[in-house]
Write an enzyme that holds these catalytic residues in place. Structure first.
Site, short mmCIF file in Angstrom:
data_model
loop_
_atom_site.label_atom_id
_atom_site.label_comp_id
_atom_site.label_asym_id
_atom_site.label_seq_id
_atom_site.Cartn_x
_atom_site.Cartn_y
_atom_site.Cartn_z
N LYS A 25 43.05 34.80 42.81
CA LYS A 25 43.84 35.91 43.34
C LYS A 25 44.38 36.72 42.16
O LYS A 25 45.18 36.22 41.38
CB LYS A 25 44.99 35.36 44.19
CG LYS A 25 46.00 36.40 44.64
CD LYS A 25 47.15 35.73 45.39
CE LYS A 25 48.26 36.71 45.74
NZ LYS A 25 49.36 36.06 46.48
N GLU B 164 46.51 34.48 56.30
CA GLU B 164 47.40 33.51 55.67
C GLU B 164 48.84 33.80 56.09
O GLU B 164 49.25 34.95 56.18
CB GLU B 164 47.29 33.53 54.15
CG GLU B 164 47.79 34.81 53.51
CD GLU B 164 47.97 34.71 52.00
OE1 GLU B 164 49.07 34.29 51.57
OE2 GLU B 164 47.03 35.09 51.28
#
Length: 218
Positions: free
Chosen positions: A132, A43
């Site tokens: 997350k 990412e």
């Protein structure tokens, strides 16, 4: 690929590399080094200057060899822009229901950030594919294990403060994968253009994941 296929890819990898830098220069080379070291889920965070250009460049350079996402996504406008640039998933530090909805609209993987049990279940019920756990280092592996007790159905991606010394403990506590930032994507190595260092770190982290997970069942 579909959202489910991309989810499977994250679960198979066990590592999400977080590429964060004060400058966008060399980040395509960083992505290549990570891939060569065995880390294929990456990412690029929205804190990086010209992030959309970088996502587009990484996507063009590596294509489907990697699963490319956008991190630190705070609003649905940023999420859609990331998708148009080539991102296949979104990671956020918070629970934003509009971000989750737009990811569903485009069949993209979404990993909102949460810390408390209420935040975690809010994200999960809203359709998070993975939650997350951030900042993970505040509670460590024991906190993740405690959350997993009443919430065994939730897939957790602890992020923050994870290194070679504690990665295995997070996996053993129930993490489906881990987010790795500066300990993997070494800022000094980026500044020095030392891609060999980043590739070597990637190889080390991949080896720890494989060892912690044990041999695959036939």
């Amino acid at each position: 690929m579909s959202r489910q296929e991309n989810l499977n890819r994250v679960l198979e990898s066990g590592i999400v590399a977080v590429i964060r830098s004060s400058s966008g220069e060399q980040l395509v080379e960083v992505a290549k080094a990570l891939y060569e070291g065995g880390v294929d889920v990456l990412e690029v965070t929205f804190t990086v200057p010209k992030v959309l250009e970088i996502i587009a460049a990484v996507h063009q350079a590596l294509g489907n060899k990697i699963l490319l996402g956008a991190g630190t996504v705070l609003d649905p406008e940023s999420a859609r822009a990331a998708f148009l640039a080539g991102a296949e998933y979104v990671v956020a530090p918070t629970v934003n229901l509009d971000v989750i909805r737009i990811c569903h609209r485009y069949d993209k993987l979404v990993m909102p950030g949460a810390f408390t049990p209420t935040e975690v279940i809010t994200a999960w019920e809203a359709g998070a594919d993975i939650v997350k756990l951030f900042p993970a280092d505040l509670g460590g592996p024991n906190y993740l294990k405690s959350l997993r007790g009443p919430l065994p159905q939730v897939r957790f991606l602890p992020t923050g403060g994870i290194g070679l010394d504690n990665l295995a403990a997070y996996l053993q506590a129930g993490a489906c994968a881990v987010g790795l930032g500066g300990n993997l994507v070494d800022q000094k190595a980026i500044q020095a253009g030392d891609m060999r260092r980043i590739r070597g770190l990637a190889e080390q982290y991949v080896a720890v994941v494989k060892k912690a997970r044990g041999p695959k069942e036939e």
